[in-house]
Scaffold this motif. Sequence first.
Motif, PDB file in Angstrom:
ATOM      1  N   LYS A 205       4.204 -18.715  -8.007  1.00  0.00           N
ATOM      2  CA  LYS A 205       3.250 -17.976  -8.840  1.00  0.00           C
ATOM      3  C   LYS A 205       3.689 -16.523  -8.986  1.00  0.00           C
ATOM      4  CE  LYS A 205      -0.815 -20.785  -7.827  1.00  0.00           C
ATOM      5  NZ  LYS A 205      -2.250 -20.764  -7.416  1.00  0.00           N
TER       6      LYS A 205
ATOM      7  N   SER B 134     -11.226 -13.617  -7.826  1.00  0.00           N
ATOM      8  CA  SER B 134     -11.046 -14.671  -6.834  1.00  0.00           C
ATOM      9  C   SER B 134     -11.354 -14.222  -5.404  1.00  0.00           C
ATOM     10  CB  SER B 134      -9.612 -15.203  -6.887  1.00  0.00           C
ATOM     11  OG  SER B 134      -8.688 -14.159  -6.666  1.00  0.00           O
TER      12      SER B 134
ATOM     13  N   ALA C   2       2.057 -15.918  -4.219  1.00  0.00           N
ATOM     14  CA  ALA C   2       2.107 -17.269  -3.654  1.00  0.00           C
ATOM     15  C   ALA C   2       3.341 -17.987  -4.187  1.00  0.00           C
ATOM     16  CB  ALA C   2       0.838 -18.031  -4.028  1.00  0.00           C
TER      17      ALA C   2
ATOM     18  N   LYS D 282      -9.524 -18.945   2.320  1.00  0.00           N
ATOM     19  CA  LYS D 282      -9.332 -20.274   1.753  1.00  0.00           C
ATOM     20  C   LYS D 282      -7.843 -20.583   1.712  1.00  0.00           C
ATOM     21  CE  LYS D 282     -13.218 -19.425  -1.422  1.00  0.00           C
ATOM     22  NZ  LYS D 282     -13.625 -19.374  -2.856  1.00  0.00           N
TER      23      LYS D 282
ATOM     24  N   GLU E  74      -6.094 -21.386  -0.696  1.00  0.00           N
ATOM     25  CA  GLU E  74      -5.510 -20.763  -1.894  1.00  0.00           C
ATOM     26  C   GLU E  74      -5.249 -19.266  -1.728  1.00  0.00           C
ATOM     27  OE1 GLU E  74      -8.262 -22.700  -1.739  1.00  0.00           O
ATOM     28  OE2 GLU E  74      -9.787 -22.028  -3.180  1.00  0.00           O
ATOM     29  N   ASP E  75      -5.689 -18.681  -0.620  1.00  0.00           N
ATOM     30  CA  ASP E  75      -5.352 -17.291  -0.324  1.00  0.00           C
ATOM     31  C   ASP E  75      -3.964 -17.181   0.328  1.00  0.00           C
ATOM     32  OD1 ASP E  75      -8.754 -16.843   0.672  1.00  0.00           O
ATOM     33  OD2 ASP E  75      -7.839 -16.158  -1.194  1.00  0.00           O
TER      34      ASP E  75
END
Length: 123
Positions: free
Chosen positions: A43, A62, A40, A86, A88-89
Amino acid sequence: QVRLVESGGGLVQAGGSLRLSCAASGFIFSLNAMAWYREAPGKLRELVASITSGGTTTYADSVKGRFTISRDNAKNTMYLQMNSLKPEDTAVYYCNAPGVPNAIVRGVRTTYWGQGTQVTVSP
């Protein structure tokens, strides 16, 4: 030469599903463990899921219960079924082949990566 080609990424709303594919060539796919990683923005690249040559799977905490890794040795292809996605994926997802034996130099092993496929999950 070894090639890993991902496909199946895209834009999906939260709660939706996507299936990623990784087509492998240039090595004996059925004898090699395989994995999916993701990176990501801002990250570090992280391990999402892995599968051994025998089919044993592991998952990052996760994604447990939402993602399923699988392989079809007859098609030299690995998959990642992603459900209940989500925001965040959201990441670039990479196919990984660790420790592939060198076809010419005995004892040498190399890790290979695909070019990545973008997965974007909107709220």
